[in-house]
Design a protein around this motif. Sequence first.
Motif, PDB file in Angstrom:
ATOM      1  N   GLU A  51      35.329 -24.616  -4.285  1.00  5.57           N
ATOM      2  CA  GLU A  51      35.903 -24.843  -5.614  1.00  5.57           C
ATOM      3  C   GLU A  51      34.821 -25.267  -6.606  1.00  5.57           C
ATOM      4  OE1 GLU A  51      39.135 -27.841  -7.635  1.00  5.57           O
ATOM      5  OE2 GLU A  51      39.521 -27.116  -5.594  1.00  5.57           O
ATOM      6  N   MET A  52      33.906 -26.119  -6.153  1.00  4.11           N
ATOM      7  CA  MET A  52      32.807 -26.549  -7.037  1.00  4.11           C
ATOM      8  C   MET A  52      31.906 -25.365  -7.384  1.00  4.11           C
ATOM      9  SD  MET A  52      31.868 -30.241  -5.374  1.00  4.11           S
ATOM     10  CE  MET A  52      30.567 -30.654  -6.522  1.00  4.11           C
ATOM     11  N   LYS A  53      31.723 -24.441  -6.457  1.00  3.89           N
ATOM     12  CA  LYS A  53      30.925 -23.244  -6.724  1.00  3.89           C
ATOM     13  C   LYS A  53      31.601 -22.380  -7.782  1.00  3.89           C
ATOM     14  CE  LYS A  53      29.742 -18.957  -4.529  1.00  3.89           C
ATOM     15  NZ  LYS A  53      30.046 -18.154  -3.372  1.00  3.89           N
ATOM     16  N   GLN A  54      32.920 -22.229  -7.675  1.00  3.75           N
ATOM     17  CA  GLN A  54      33.643 -21.408  -8.636  1.00  3.75           C
ATOM     18  C   GLN A  54      33.658 -22.036 -10.026  1.00  3.75           C
ATOM     19  OE1 GLN A  54      37.474 -20.694  -6.905  1.00  3.75           O
ATOM     20  NE2 GLN A  54      36.680 -19.247  -5.385  1.00  3.75           N
ATOM     21  N   ASN A  55      33.620 -23.374 -10.084  1.00  4.55           N
ATOM     22  CA  ASN A  55      33.596 -24.069 -11.372  1.00  4.55           C
ATOM     23  C   ASN A  55      32.193 -24.136 -11.969  1.00  4.55           C
ATOM     24  OD1 ASN A  55      36.325 -24.531 -11.268  1.00  4.55           O
ATOM     25  ND2 ASN A  55      36.121 -26.564 -10.384  1.00  4.55           N
ATOM     26  N   GLY A  56      31.197 -23.706 -11.221  1.00  4.85           N
ATOM     27  CA  GLY A  56      29.830 -23.728 -11.728  1.00  4.85           C
ATOM     28  C   GLY A  56      29.094 -25.025 -11.463  1.00  4.85           C
ATOM     29  N   GLN A  57      29.672 -25.931 -10.705  1.00  5.13           N
ATOM     30  CA  GLN A  57      29.013 -27.192 -10.411  1.00  5.13           C
ATOM     31  C   GLN A  57      27.985 -27.041  -9.294  1.00  5.13           C
ATOM     32  OE1 GLN A  57      32.475 -29.480  -9.542  1.00  5.13           O
ATOM     33  NE2 GLN A  57      32.796 -30.119 -11.675  1.00  5.13           N
TER      34      GLN A  57
END
Length: 79
Positions: A51-57
């Motif tokens: 999820e963090m990867k998809q949000n760009g974090q």
Amino acid sequence: MVVNKAYKFRIYPTKEQLVLINKTIGCSRFVYNFFLGKQKEKDAYWYICEEMKQNGQLSSNEWKGSFLNKYATIKELPA
């Protein structure tokens, strides 16, 4: 033609045997649920990283969670 037969047996354990049977079933239920919880925890870390990867974090999901195998769980039992 092959005919399969089945037999049903009924056991009448004593009170001491009944206590031992219940303890055995309770222990095995605890061990199963313990390692199931560990696997769910590993899966949760992977989903959080994804999820963090998809949000760009995060740039990429480097979490390499593997499934618990039979031999790893057997080694952990005494601990």
